[in-house]
Design an enzyme around this catalytic site. Structure first.
Site, PDB file in Angstrom:
ATOM      1  N   HIS A   1       0.810  -1.223   0.000  1.00  0.00           N
ATOM      2  CA  HIS A   1       0.000   0.000   0.000  1.00  0.00           C
ATOM      3  C   HIS A   1       0.841   1.270   0.000  1.00  0.00           C
ATOM      4  CE1 HIS A   1      -3.728  -2.290   1.690  1.00  0.00           C
ATOM      5  NE2 HIS A   1      -3.461  -2.569   0.434  1.00  0.00           N
TER       6      HIS A   1
ATOM      7  N   CYS B   1       2.920  20.596  -6.922  1.00  0.00           N
ATOM      8  CA  CYS B   1       4.086  19.983  -7.553  1.00  0.00           C
ATOM      9  C   CYS B   1       4.998  21.061  -8.136  1.00  0.00           C
ATOM     10  CB  CYS B   1       3.638  19.023  -8.648  1.00  0.00           C
ATOM     11  SG  CYS B   1       5.002  18.289  -9.588  1.00  0.00           S
TER      12      CYS B   1
END
Length: 260
Positions: A82, A157
């Site tokens: 995960h 970002c």
């Protein structure tokens, strides 16, 4: 022999995370506030026992659902089914940065929050300086929503301006193919499967148990309470992992009978 342990999944999915700036603010504000405490966590006896079993060749492949990298700190090299909260990824261009780098970006954008966290650690919870933060007994941080809704900025970002999220599988997401294939291959080829501290409730975990069973590999589980895979488990130890795994290490092996 393979093993995994489960530490839960995120309650909100990536779709909500992307669509809702409110969801992102809530997640990152709480996560930023709790990061110092989170990263101070140390491996326990179960982590170290599993790492030792790896070193002596009793555990060939470890697959973990945990996202905290405590297995790494103990010396293991697991497949992180995960993902990990120690990495942050851009959902638009795929750029990945370390969580520490992301924390610094958050700090630069929200200098008052850094002071608020210091205030919390200095024992002044609930004050205006601490943004009403309260440390819960389970280690989570409660923050009055008026603070993270109105006064918390999230980095974008640096490459494309896209949305950043922890590099983890959120609720409802699929496990990345390469990671899933690696775990499936290990399950198909194991001679025995050891489930550690997991109820095997997620499909990504149950699928591995089912693949091992279909390959005629016996399955053992160390877990308090029932699991989704109980019908195919041939040895069930209803106890704490930290109590049992050191004993397994002392014995050098764990005999797992084939299911009848």
């Amino acid at each position: 022999m393979n093993s995994w342990s489960c530490n839960g999944e995120f309650k909100s999915g990536t779709t909500e995370f992307v669509r809702s700036i409110r969801a992102r603010r809530r997640y990152w504000a709480r996560s930023y506030a709790g990061w110092r405490r989170f990263r101070r966590a140390q491996p326990n006896t179960a982590h170290y026992a599993l790492a030792s079993l790896e070193r002596i060749g009793r555990v060939h492949t470890m697959v973990t659902q945990n996202v905290d990298r405590l297995h790494h700190r103990a010396g293991s090299k697991p497949v992180e089914l995960h993902g990990s909260v120690y990495e942050v990824i851009c959902l638009d261009c795929g750029t990945s940065i370390s969580r520490e780098s992301f924390q610094e970006q958050v700090k630069d954008l929200n200098p008052k929050w850094a002071l608020a966290i210091d205030s919390l650690e200095e024992g002044q919870p609930g004050s205006s300086r601490s943004f009403g933060m309260q440390q819960r007994p389970d280690g989570d941080i409660e923050i009055d929503e008026k603070f993270w809704e109105q006064d918390f900025d999230i980095p974008s970002c640096s490459q494309c301006g896209g949305v950043l999220k922890p590099d983890v599988v959120m609720f409802g997401d699929n496990v990345p193919r390469e990671r899933a294939d690696s775990a499936k291959e290990a399950a198909r080829n194991c001679d025995a499967l050891l489930v550690v501290g997991s109820a095997v409730m997620t499909m990504s975990a149950f699928r591995l148990a089912r693949l091992a069973h279909e390959a005629n590999a016996p399955i053992a589980a160390i877990n308090i309470g029932g699991t989704r895979a109980d019908s195919i488990i041939s040895l069930k130890i209803n106890a704490r992992c930290g109590e049992i795994l050191p004993r397994v290490l002392q014995m050098g092996s764990l005999a797992v009978p084939s299911i009848s």
